[in-house]
Design an enzyme around this catalytic site. Sequence first.
Site, short mmCIF file in Angstrom:
data_model
loop_
_atom_site.label_atom_id
_atom_site.label_comp_id
_atom_site.label_asym_id
_atom_site.label_seq_id
_atom_site.Cartn_x
_atom_site.Cartn_y
_atom_site.Cartn_z
N SER A 130 0.90 -1.25 0.27
CA SER A 130 0.03 -0.13 0.01
C SER A 130 1.11 1.27 0.01
O SER A 130 2.04 1.35 0.76
CB SER A 130 -0.83 -0.19 1.34
N CYS A 131 0.49 2.31 -0.73
CA CYS A 131 1.01 3.68 -0.68
C CYS A 131 0.04 4.77 -0.51
O CYS A 131 -1.04 4.55 -0.75
CB CYS A 131 1.95 3.61 -2.17
#
Length: 288
Positions: A130-131
């Site tokens: 996830s970013c």
Amino acid sequence: MSICYYDTVGREKRLLIINQRALALPNRTISSDGTCCDGDEYLLVDTFTKLNFKVQTIRNASKIVLETTVRNYIEKNVKRVACYFVVVLNDGNDADTILTTDGTYSLSELYALFTLYTVRAIPKVFLIQSCLGAKIDRSHCDRASCQCDQEEDAHPTSVCHDIFVNTVRRVIHACSRKSNGSTTTTETKCSDVATVVLTSPHTEETIIVYLRIEAYLRYGDTKCGCFMIEKFCKNLIKYGTRSSVHTTITMVQNEMQITDPKHVPIVQMNCTKLLFLGDENHIIMEEY
């Protein structure tokens, strides 16, 4: 097969890729072929296909489509399943949610779908990449169809590990169910930030690998993908058919610590055996 390993020989190994990344892009612009320069997905499909997995991909889904797909993935011919792998490629969201076309879907809800009695004893591996950030690193992008802006700037910084504490609590709460009235309580150090008390039954058989990066929507090279996925796939080919998936994950952490120490993934394991993906005659790990 040793009693130290899950029995996977002759059974179906499954991978589900949940790729919601394009939903986080500015104005949801994507490349003309819809893949949004996603080397991670290409690499995962190639790697797991070589390991004889049945691979399924879902992209840019709504909440109902996502949940329905996951339920079908879990429940179809469950007696034939050797193991479940779920990879979530998900950006621009809160730490414990998956971005969807109509809102968000919590990771706790996702994990809870795997608490069915019929799948409790089946090993389950979740890989969450996830970013969160405004910048898009496309410095290595070579896809002519890509419409995304490129920004070459400072190295992205990972979010402080204390953000994960509440997430882990919710995950374990969702996955924890009493089995014959017996549970085990352990304390696991979450980096040096906080100690999380984990209560989970012996039968859950779950591994969660979680990496979150702030500042960038970071995809990396279109051929290699992000660092964690690239190293995971490389080590899975290298170690996954000779020893356990646990060894693979440890090697990923080792390499990330050397090359990218700010982005070493957090790993939560609740397993009673080792997961091995190769021919049982090729096990080289020491028998107990």
